[in-house]
Design an enzyme around this catalytic site. Structure first.
Site, PDB file in Angstrom:
ATOM      1  N   ASP B 103       0.866  -1.174   0.000  1.00 16.31           N
ATOM      2  CA  ASP B 103       0.000   0.000   0.000  1.00 16.31           C
ATOM      3  C   ASP B 103       0.911   1.236   0.000  1.00 16.31           C
ATOM      4  OD1 ASP B 103      -2.149   1.639   0.168  1.00 16.31           O
ATOM      5  OD2 ASP B 103      -2.960   0.799   2.011  1.00 16.31           O
ATOM      6  N   ASP B 316      -7.955  -6.540   0.215  1.00 12.87           N
ATOM      7  CA  ASP B 316      -7.264  -6.851   1.461  1.00 12.87           C
ATOM      8  C   ASP B 316      -8.133  -6.380   2.603  1.00 12.87           C
ATOM      9  OD1 ASP B 316      -6.086  -4.082   2.696  1.00 12.87           O
ATOM     10  OD2 ASP B 316      -6.285  -3.989   0.514  1.00 12.87           O
TER      11      ASP B 316
END
Lengths: 428, 428
Positions: B103, B316
């Site tokens: 991320d 996720d």
């Protein structure tokens, strides 16, 4: 995990013995239990609350550990031995497919208090017997002829253990090997108190034998458990020898009467490091070579060699798992702590020469990161490493006995391990 | 673990598609990465600090997880992306033998503060925009055209992220899939602010493409990384569609100029549960079917079906791992918390119908005991269960798409899961 063709009852086969002498009874051997064999000498990892802290059963087995040791005191308080019994015993409860031991709880009912622990750690500076006893009374246990009253470390509630209660708990836990309920004394107790205590522990051992025999009959159909008597006597040669001889006599008398005797023996109590070999040697001089012997709670690699030489077949220790959770790891060159800043960019394995799962798959830098980030995986990986290290060290000791090079192996291993005072040098 | 013949660069193959319609772009597929394939839809467990909390890489793989997602913000602060880079990237550092995502850190630099978190959780009761902004200024991040200043959650030190810094960090981390640096807004920001923010995020996306291209050339010989642009725009249809179209245009323009474009797209921002499908649908209406799409951070089983139907290929979520450490576990009949007293003597597996390693090997009573005793193994076992549950659920969703029974499977699974409001009934 390997499935073993279980023995019906515990038995022991002596393998190769060291050249014997007074106080020197080391040997290799095999303990056959209903849940598999233990090749001895063997290091038995501690699974206090039915878990070797941080490890799954598969991870425990992968360290090479052959058996694990849980604690009657802790499992009595949480979740309760009745629940473990309903689950089919401690091995079924924790899904461990191998032999198990339980400690009697004697040590814990009397030691789980800060003041007392200090004494066990031999830190008696500035304390005298009356200080200790006063501290005991405040926070800990009260011993009488029948048993011990103690406060739960979980909620402060009052409980009472007797030899019979310890047997009932340990039958509920259902381990292959369990220990007689004994009194733990300290090095600052008087000689007179030690004498009384040894005699009381012997009377308790006899009561344990009787209750164990009763429970074994009452719980027909369960796997046979083996009760081991515990040699106490602190630092006194005559008391240790007396305790060992009397336990053997109690066991022989029970067997002569058709009751179950002791399947082996434990050696317990607070023992100063420098007297470890001597005290284990006294006990083993008196114990029959035909039965296995467990030394309760030792800590350093050199203690393992000393204990094995004197005659201990198995031993347990919380140090490898406790150290690991704080980042302390064993290497062939001594211990090091992976939280140290010098490991931040150290991309080598923990001990590449020793090898094993952790050293082969993770860098010191990664473990350092996990420790600094307080990640759970740090404890798991360091625990796997340390338990595997201890297990393999003792496996190597066994091979050295069988190969006739025990003394040479000890010199080589300890010479290197302690070259820097037991601390791995910076460069390593 | 399986070794994959890695692709040179990321590519995506569409498999079976749901019957398409506006806002409905669900499909199965395969993402080929240099470190292996990801069959989609796929649930990607979160490994924030280069560890799926409590699990070894072997345990992660055993859950069926195909890839894991780490966080640039956390790894920048600890241990530092330079160290991860020296270790050979995040996969090598954590010894994960499969694809990885990172991320961008955009979410974390702006969200890791209590006041702001509340807003993300849609708990805006009694707050208005000026309250929020005031809280932001106190403790969090300051956004300007060039980037974001923020305070470290570890030591309070000040740091600055820009699109270029995020790219440099993510190249150091070396994941197969990484995300463009974006601004996170909240639902209480004004429409005017959201418009400005979307435009800024698009300018940042362009800067990310340029810096990513430069770094890819500069770091020749490293495995190729794929940069995915992130669609923002909060709850506004026009902004979401605009953002998606512009990202595609930026990517096409880059490729036309011989630079690297976006290998896929992320869908980010604070999204209210009830609008999840609609918002993902708007974005997927505008995104090319030929590229994979990742939905950043979702939580409940029903969200998975909604996201997949709308067109998300991967997603996720920290919920399965975070819940697990507190004893929350998924079952086919909803969630339950194993710390509840009713599990004390419940010797059934967590979910015997679902099965898997944890349910087949450990009882609820054992897990309850580990949780009450605060044993580390509790978190490990509950995490294994929950991740395996989510992974298998998404595997089943994939099969249902390929088998043409997606709607029926959703109805069956969710009907049962939510029959008791998402909480497993007492008797189960």
């Amino acid at each position: 995990m390997q499935h073993h063709a279980g023995a019906e009852d515990l038995s022991f086969e002596v393998g190769t013995a060291l050249e014997a002498g007074p106080g020197r009874h080391g040997r290799s051997g095999v303990i056959h239990t209903p849940h598999g064999d233990i090749a001895t000498p063997a290091f038995i990892p501690v699974a206090t609350k039915a878990t070797v802290k941080t490890l799954t059963p598969e991870q425990i087995a992968a360290t090479g550990a052959q058996a694990i040791l849980s604690n009657a005191y802790h499992l009595y308080l949480q979740p309760g031995h009745d629940i473990v019994d309903e689950a089919g015993g401690v091995a079924a409860f924790e899904n461990w497919d191998g032999p198990t031991y339980t400690d009697s709880g004697g040590f814990q009912v009397m030691s789980l208090g800060v003041g007392f622990k200090k004494v066990l750690a031999m830190d008696t500076t500035g304390l005298n017997e009356s200080d200790i006893r006063a501290k005991d009374r405040q926070r800990l246990a009260t011993v009488d002829e029948d048993g011990v009253d103690f406060k739960s470390i979980i909620d402060g509630s009052m409980h009472r253990f007797t030899p019979e209660v310890s047997m009932q708990i340990q039958h509920g836990l259902g381990a292959d090997i369990m220990f007689a309920f004994d009194e733990l004394t300290t090095l600052v107790d008087s000689r007179a108190y030690q004498e009384q205590s040894v005699e009381r522990t012997l009377r308790w051992a006899q009561r344990c034998l009787v209750e164990h025999d009763r429970l074994t009959r009452a719980r027909e159909g369960k796997a046979k458990q083996s009760l081991w008597g515990v040699v106490q006597g602190a630092q006194y040669e005559d008391l240790r020898r007396h305790a060992a001889r009397e336990l053997v006599a109690l066991s022989d008398a029970a067997e002569a009467e058709g009751r179950r005797g002791f399947g082996g023996f434990g050696i317990g109590g607070a023992i100063e490091k420098e007297n470890l070999g001597t005290i284990v040697g006294w006990a083993c001089d008196e114990l029959p070579a035909s039965k296995p012997r467990h030394l309760l709670g030792i800590s350093e690699p050199d203690d393992l060699f000393t204990a094995v030489e004197a005659g201990a077949d198995t031993f347990d220790c919380v140090a490898p798992t406790r150290l690991a959770r704080r980042g302390g790891v064993y290497t062939l060159d001594g211990r090091m702590n992976l939280t140290a800043a010098r490991f931040k960019r150290d991309f080598r394995g923990v001990d590449e020469e020793f090898g094993g799962y952790v050293s082969e798959n993770f860098s010191r830098a990664y473990l350092h990161h996990l420790l600094k980030a307080k990640e759970f995986l740090a404890g798991t990986l360091c625990t796997i490493h340390n338990v595997a290290f201890m297990v393999r060290l003792v496996d190597n000791i066994r091979s050295s006995i069988e190969g006739g090079y025990f003394d040479a192996y000890r010199e080589e291993f300890l010479g290197r391990y302690y070259a820097h005072g037991g601390r791995a040098p910076e460069g390593r």
